[in-house]
Design a protein around this motif. Structure first.
Motif, mmCIF file in Angstrom:
data_model
loop_
_atom_site.group_PDB
_atom_site.id
_atom_site.type_symbol
_atom_site.label_atom_id
_atom_site.label_comp_id
_atom_site.label_asym_id
_atom_site.label_seq_id
_atom_site.Cartn_x
_atom_site.Cartn_y
_atom_site.Cartn_z
ATOM 1 N N ALA A 22 -28.711 28.266 16.815
ATOM 2 C CA ALA A 22 -29.507 28.854 16.634
ATOM 3 C C ALA A 22 -30.569 28.183 16.136
ATOM 4 N N PRO A 23 -31.956 28.506 16.763
ATOM 5 C CA PRO A 23 -33.013 27.728 16.735
ATOM 6 C C PRO A 23 -33.650 28.638 15.125
ATOM 7 N N ILE A 24 -34.242 27.026 14.931
ATOM 8 C CA ILE A 24 -34.499 27.025 13.353
ATOM 9 C C ILE A 24 -36.349 28.053 13.082
ATOM 10 N N GLU A 25 -35.973 29.285 12.174
ATOM 11 C CA GLU A 25 -37.383 29.860 12.129
ATOM 12 C C GLU A 25 -37.542 29.065 10.680
ATOM 13 N N TRP A 26 -39.516 28.923 11.090
ATOM 14 C CA TRP A 26 -40.157 28.178 10.754
ATOM 15 C C TRP A 26 -41.328 29.353 10.018
ATOM 16 N N SER A 27 -41.723 29.361 8.199
ATOM 17 C CA SER A 27 -42.762 30.048 8.268
ATOM 18 C C SER A 27 -43.773 30.075 8.907
ATOM 19 N N GLN A 28 -44.838 30.755 9.155
ATOM 20 C CA GLN A 28 -46.625 30.679 9.391
ATOM 21 C C GLN A 28 -47.027 29.477 8.200
#
Length: 86
Positions: free
Chosen positions: A4-10
C-alpha cells in the motif's frame, strides 16, 4: 506483492520540499576526475523523467569526455569572451 502507498501528512511533505529547496547549491568549481559512466547514465535516466512544458521534451543530450570535451569547452569560453556565445 504490491504494498500500500505510504500516506504522508501535508506538514511532512511541506517540510521535505522546504529541506530540498534550502539544500540546493550552485557549484562553480569541479573536481578534475571524471564521473563514472554508470553515474552519468543514472543521472540521465533520472533527468529523463523531469517534466517539460506541454510535454514537449525539447532537450538533446550529448556526453563528451577527453580531448573532445576540452576542445568544446575551449570553443565555448572563446565564444563567450568574444560575445558570440550561442
Amino acid at each position: 506483492m504490491v504494498e500500500a502507498p505510504i500516506e504522508w501528512s501535508q506538514e511532512t511533505v511541506t517540510r521535505c520540499i522546504a529541506d530540498v529547496v534550502s539544500a540546493r547549491r550552485a557549484i562553480r568549481a569541479f573536481r578534475p576526475e571524471p564521473l563514472r559512466r554508470e553515474d552519468v547514465e543514472d543521472i540521465l535516466e533520472a533527468a529523463a523523467t523531469a517534466p517539460s512544458g506541454a510535454n514537449t521534451q525539447p532537450w538533446r543530450v550529448y556526453v563528451v569526455s577527453g580531448a573532445i570535451k576540452d576542445e568544446l569547452a575551449n570553443a565555448l569560453v572563446a565564444a563567450s569572451r568574444a560575445g558570440t556565445a550561442p
